[in-house]
Design an enzyme around this catalytic site. Structure first.
Site, short mmCIF file in Angstrom:
data_model
loop_
_atom_site.label_atom_id
_atom_site.label_comp_id
_atom_site.label_asym_id
_atom_site.label_seq_id
_atom_site.Cartn_x
_atom_site.Cartn_y
_atom_site.Cartn_z
N ASP A 8 -9.08 -25.08 -49.56
CA ASP A 8 -7.99 -26.05 -49.56
C ASP A 8 -8.40 -27.25 -50.42
OD1 ASP A 8 -9.72 -27.60 -47.99
OD2 ASP A 8 -8.39 -27.64 -46.23
N HIS A 9 -7.60 -28.30 -50.36
CA HIS A 9 -7.85 -29.49 -51.18
C HIS A 9 -9.19 -30.16 -50.87
CE1 HIS A 9 -6.06 -30.86 -47.43
NE2 HIS A 9 -6.66 -32.02 -47.63
N CYS A 65 -13.26 -25.46 -46.67
CA CYS A 65 -12.41 -26.62 -46.45
C CYS A 65 -13.33 -27.81 -46.22
CB CYS A 65 -11.42 -26.39 -45.31
SG CYS A 65 -12.11 -26.13 -43.67
N GLY A 66 -12.83 -28.88 -45.68
CA GLY A 66 -13.66 -30.06 -45.49
C GLY A 66 -14.85 -29.80 -44.58
N THR A 67 -14.58 -29.16 -43.44
CA THR A 67 -15.64 -28.86 -42.47
C THR A 67 -15.92 -27.37 -42.34
OG1 THR A 67 -14.07 -28.68 -40.65
CG2 THR A 67 -15.05 -30.87 -41.07
N GLY A 68 -15.00 -26.54 -42.75
CA GLY A 68 -15.09 -25.09 -42.54
C GLY A 68 -14.48 -24.66 -41.22
N ILE A 69 -14.20 -25.60 -40.35
CA ILE A 69 -13.70 -25.28 -39.02
C ILE A 69 -12.30 -24.66 -39.07
CG2 ILE A 69 -13.05 -26.21 -36.76
CD1 ILE A 69 -15.24 -28.40 -37.26
N HIS A 98 -26.93 -10.08 -36.97
CA HIS A 98 -26.52 -9.87 -35.58
C HIS A 98 -25.04 -9.64 -35.41
CE1 HIS A 98 -30.29 -12.16 -33.96
NE2 HIS A 98 -30.58 -11.28 -34.89
N ARG A 109 -17.53 -31.16 -47.06
CA ARG A 109 -17.91 -32.50 -46.62
C ARG A 109 -19.20 -32.48 -45.78
NH1 ARG A 109 -11.73 -34.06 -44.97
NH2 ARG A 109 -10.98 -34.34 -47.11
N HIS A 134 -26.80 -4.89 -31.08
CA HIS A 134 -25.85 -5.68 -31.88
C HIS A 134 -24.55 -4.92 -32.11
CE1 HIS A 134 -28.76 -8.79 -32.33
NE2 HIS A 134 -29.61 -8.00 -32.97
N ARG A 137 -22.35 -5.13 -29.06
CA ARG A 137 -21.69 -6.44 -28.91
C ARG A 137 -20.50 -6.56 -29.85
NH1 ARG A 137 -27.46 -9.58 -28.75
NH2 ARG A 137 -27.93 -9.12 -26.57
#
Length: 150
Positions: A8-9, A65-69, A98, A109, A134, A137
């Site tokens: 994104d921006h 993005c800014g945080t990746g969140i 894993h 950021r 793994h 899971r």
């Protein structure tokens, strides 16, 4: 390896620095934008990248993005996607070994281009360790996905 990438921006500058690095490693890149600092909505860039990975049209996806969140949340809504938010080298390796992640989210950021390149080098080069523990899971995660996306 064929890789889809989107930002994104708040992440396009890091994307623009990462793409030449990935090309220099011999990867094929499909760039879904964006290429500006004008405000855009991260789901509009996460979705096509995640869909390409989920459909098997590309091997892996990278979202920034800014945080990746936000990108990681949006990508993980797509069936078959295992996206991890990564900002350090240890997590880059562990998430492949894993969790067999197929998409990675980065925050412009949070990390700089040098760290991002090392994270990606590790993430792209690290195989899934396999093994019953793994794989079992990951199978359970798939069952959750089936239950709530039926």
């Amino acid at each position: 390896m064929k890789i889809a990438i989107g930002a994104d921006h708040a992440g396009y500058r890091l994307k623009d620095e990462i793409v030449p690095f990935l090309l220099s490693l011999g990867h094929v890149i499909e760039d879904f934008g964006c290429d500006c600092n004008q405000s855009v909505d991260y789901p509009d860039y996460a979705l096509p990248v995640a869909e390409k990975v989920a459909n098997g049209e590309v091997d892996r996806g990278i979202l920034i993005c800014g945080t990746g969140i936000g990108m990681s949340i949006a990508a993980n809504k797509v069936k078959g996607i295992r996206c991890a938010l990564v900002h350090d080298l240890f997590s880059a390796k562990a998430t492949r070994e894993h969790n067999d992640t197929n998409v990675i989210a980065l925050g412009e950021r949070v990390i700089g281009p040098g760290v991002a390149q090392e994270i990606l080098r590790i993430w792209l080069d690290t195989p899934f360790s396999g093994g019953e523990r793994h794989a079992g899971r990951i199978h359970k995660v798939g069952q959750i996905e089936q239950k709530y996306n039926a």
